[in-house]
Design an enzyme around this catalytic site. Structure first.
Site, PDB file in Angstrom:
ATOM      1  N   GLU A   1      39.104  34.648  27.367  1.00 22.23           N
ATOM      2  CA  GLU A   1      38.838  34.539  26.071  1.00 22.23           C
ATOM      3  C   GLU A   1      40.044  34.030  25.108  1.00 22.23           C
ATOM      4  O   GLU A   1      39.901  33.386  24.196  1.00 22.23           O
ATOM      5  CB  GLU A   1      38.429  35.959  25.520  1.00 22.23           C
ATOM      6  CG  GLU A   1      36.968  36.406  25.843  1.00 22.23           C
ATOM      7  CD  GLU A   1      37.091  37.161  27.294  1.00 22.23           C
ATOM      8  OE1 GLU A   1      38.083  37.082  27.751  1.00 22.23           O
ATOM      9  OE2 GLU A   1      36.126  37.514  27.667  1.00 22.23           O
TER      10      GLU A   1
ATOM     11  N   HIS B   1      31.166  47.648  22.221  1.00 22.38           N
ATOM     12  CA  HIS B   1      30.077  46.592  22.305  1.00 22.38           C
ATOM     13  C   HIS B   1      29.391  46.645  21.197  1.00 22.38           C
ATOM     14  O   HIS B   1      28.163  46.030  20.706  1.00 22.38           O
ATOM     15  CB  HIS B   1      29.099  46.796  23.274  1.00 22.38           C
ATOM     16  CG  HIS B   1      29.398  46.197  24.702  1.00 22.38           C
ATOM     17  ND1 HIS B   1      30.695  46.706  25.192  1.00 22.38           N
ATOM     18  CD2 HIS B   1      28.937  45.492  25.769  1.00 22.38           C
ATOM     19  CE1 HIS B   1      30.883  46.133  26.545  1.00 22.38           C
ATOM     20  NE2 HIS B   1      29.693  45.382  26.605  1.00 22.38           N
TER      21      HIS B   1
END
Lengths: 360, 332
Positions: free
Chosen positions: A69, A138
């Site tokens: 990422e 999340h």
């Protein structure tokens, strides 16, 4: 703004289809637009949002990536400096936290720290989770973090029409833009025009009109607010509902104009309360509209805890329409029941609707 | 590529040799002038000098084409000058002036000169690595034959983003040259506390799939020959490479002084490297080869001093940006 001369025939699309439509339109109109992220070409195509892109535009412009990422965010910066318009996507905002140096020290600063010579036109799509055990890592709504960094723009559309028009505006904006899609919105339906239309960043949308209370909201909280506002109307309490659409830049003119008219403010936020955009709006409204306020500004946000995973632990955790109704009722000094509103909800608290069967 | 068998002791073409010596001496004099003037308090930003490391910057800058791209680090003066960046704009930037290459926004650690493909240096270790890879991705997608050069130090090889970016460059066969100057220290931390005994940095890079080479970073001919060969392969589409050159920073990590007395390295180590001064070695080599006379080198030095003196005057005479300018260019 309508850029092309294509007809803008509205169709009914889901939010996810509207995002997909925007990507198709952007890539077809500008060969410098590239699209990558983990899973963009896998069978699930990021909840359908990247469907058909690789087949149509090829694997040079649409590609899966290493699980990297941070570097891939820097690659986007470099590609943008080299004349491309990268659109990255992360299936959860939380995964993107590995890339903060590239975002904050790189993308956000490049234009400024080199004296305005170069810009970094990148769009980073981040999906916000909620419920179904998304849990501590999340489900974070960190738009206030991003809005805190000068040089970044932060977009949080609520409905399919805005999702498409704002995504097109984001892709063709010369600045780095974070485009936050709430997972609970992906299956919502709405009328979406065809072709290339761009909704200016930094303009709120008035979804309901009233003079009792100003409700300022963003992203999924606007769905809860719509239920609440329509319920309140039955008790003859009419609220102004402003959907921010972008939280940076934020449409302060619209917020202040409404607050000056109603004298009462309730701000909704998908994030934890402390240091939130809701807090910033409440503070600025108090500073700018003090003498016109009839009561202290209020806010409804998530409690200052990580989101737990268990079905049991998340019961009653998230603010919903009934909490908004109760807050408005308190602001206007009325007793307003919420039983009917709560009874209308037929699905468990941890899913947005019957369509959502997990896993994420 | 494997360890080169090229004969690097042969002097290069005299025109090129002169250019390399000139650039090294120019960088050296600029940096020494910065060090000499820094205590005046007019250069008010953190400044990392490249004295002792001039050979790599001079040689790499000579290999790269003007339209090739480069990104650098906090210690970027030499890379920027080697690539052809404006000396006046660099010094004005260090002085915080409106005529600086970043209009006073960035200082010593944020140098840019788009006219020569120097796309920017940044101040966070490892930060510019993927950005340089992204520049290469754009070049590949646009079908140019540009090469992107990513300057790094030995410290940056410990950042995760290096491996992420290098891996992607290998996967996509991007036209990237990772150019590592190993000066043995990350600030004051020696390699011995950062890597296990016996490990080489170019070995790590090779394990990621990069073609590698390595050599003496104080031998400008060797750096030139090895880098030219590597850049040629990268430009031909053979994929990214990693070059490691051993060199040494003479002065303190940040600032104008010497710091061999504070205990992180020894005076003996410093003196040993100083014996291998890249500028002095090359002067001797070229004089011995008959390319230059001592008098010719003196003439070169006069030319350099005139240019540098003029550039400092330009920087000092330039105005500061107006305070209101601080609020401009936040967004494009």
């Amino acid at each position: 703004m309508t850029v092309s001369g294509e007809p803008r025939v509205p169709r009914t699309l889901t939010y996810a289809e509207a995002v997909n439509d925007a990507l198709h339109v952007a890539m077809a109109s500008d060969p410098s637009v590239i699209c990558y992220g983990l899973g963009v070409d896998d069978p699930k195509t990021i909840f359908g949002t990247t469907k058909g892109l690789q087949t149509r535009f090829g694997d040079q412009r649409v590609f899966d990536m290493p699980t990297a990422e941070a570097a891939m965010t820097g690659v986007a910066i470099g590609a943008a400096l080299g004349g491309m318009r990268p659109v990255m996507v992360h299936q959860r905002l939380d995964f993107f936290l590995l890339a903060m140096d590239q975002l904050v020290n790189g993308a956000a600063k490049w234009h400024y720290m080199f004296g305005g010579q170069r810009s970094v036109p990148i769009t980073i799509r981040l999906i916000l989770g909620r419920g179904w055990g998304q849990g501590p890592t999340h489900s974070q709504s960190l738009h206030a973090w991003f809005a805190h960094i000068p040089g970044l723009k932060v977009v949080m559309p609520t409905n399919p029409e805005d999702a498409k028009g704002l995504l097109l505006a984001s892709i063709f904006d010369p600045n780095p833009v974070l485009f936050l899609e709430h997972r609970w919105l992906h299956n919502t339906m709405g009328s979406v025009p065809e072709g290339d239309y761009r909704i200016p960043l930094g303009k709120a949308r008035q979804l309901r009109e009233g003079d009792a209370v100003t409700i300022v909201s963003m992203s999924y909280m606007t769905v809860e607010a719509l239920h609440a506002v329509d319920h309140l109307r039955q008790s003859d309490v009419h609220c102004d509902l402003l959907d921010l659409r972008t939280v940076s830049p934020l449409d302060w003119d619209a917020v202040f104009a409404s607050v000056r008219r109603t004298g009462r403010l309730l701000v909704l936020d998908t994030a934890a309360e402390t240091g939130s955009i809701a807090g910033e709006i409440a503070a600025r409204a108090a500073i700018e509209c003090w003498t016109l306020l009839k009561s202290a500004p209020q806010r409804i946000a998530m409690p200052d805890i990580p989101e737990p995973t268990s079905f049991g632990l998340t019961r009653g955790l998230h603010p919903r329409a009934e909490h908004i109704v109760a807050a408005v009722a308190a602001l206007v000094g009325k007793q307003i029941g919420v039983d009917e509103l709560v009874a209308r909800r037929t699905v468990p608290h941890d899913v947005p609707g019957d369509w959502f069967k997990g896993p994420f | 590529m494997r360890a080169t068998t090229l004969e690097t002791s042969t002097a290069l073409e005299p025109v090129l040799a002169r250019a390399l010596l000139f650039q090294m001496k120019r960088i050296r004099f600029v940096e020494e002038e910065i060090a000499r003037r820094y205590p005046e308090g007019l250069m008010r930003c953190p400044t990392h000098l490249s004295i002792g490391q001039e050979a790599v910057a001079a040689a790499v800058g000579a290999v790269l084409r003007r339209d090739d791209l480069a990104v650098g680090t906090h210690r970027a003066h030499a890379h920027y000058l080697g690539k052809g960046g404006s000396l006046r704009a660099m010094l004005a930037e260090i002085y915080g002036k409106v005529t600086g290459c970043s209009r006073g926004r960035g200082g010593s650690m944020h140098l840019i000169d788009l006219d020569v493909g120097f796309e920017g240096s940044t101040a966070i270790v490892g930060n510019s690595i993927p950005i340089g890879v992204g520049l290469a991705l754009a070049a590949q997608l646009r079908g140019t034959d540009q090469v992107s050069c990513v300057f790094v130090g030995d410290g940056a090889i410990e950042e995760g983003v290096f491996y992420e970016a290098a891996n992607f460059a290998v996967v996509r066969r991007l036209p990237v040259v990772f150019l590592c100057e190993n000066n043995l220290y990350s600030v004051y931390s020696p390699l011995s506390v950062r890597q296990p005994p016996g490990r080489s940095i170019h070995g790590l890079a090779a394990a990621v799939g990069l073609a590698t080479d390595h050599g003496d970073g104080n031998d400008v001919d060797e750096v030139y020959v090895k880098t030219a060969a590597a850049v040629g392969r990268v430009r031909a589409g053979e994929g990214p490479c990693f070059l490691e050159y051993a060199t040494y920073r003479w002065r303190e990590h940040c600032g104008p002084n010497y710091d061999n007395d504070i205990g992180y390295r020894t005076e003996a180590e410093y003196l040993a490297w100083r014996e291998r001064d890249p500028v002095m070695l090359y002067e001797r080599k070229l004089v011995a080869a008959g390319v230059f006379t001592e008098a010719g080198i003196d003439v070169m030095q006069v030319e350099i001093e005139q240019e540098v003196s003029d550039a400092f005057r330009f920087a000092e005479d330039s105005p500061f940006p107006e305070p209101a300018e601080a609020f401009e260019h936040v967004y494009c």
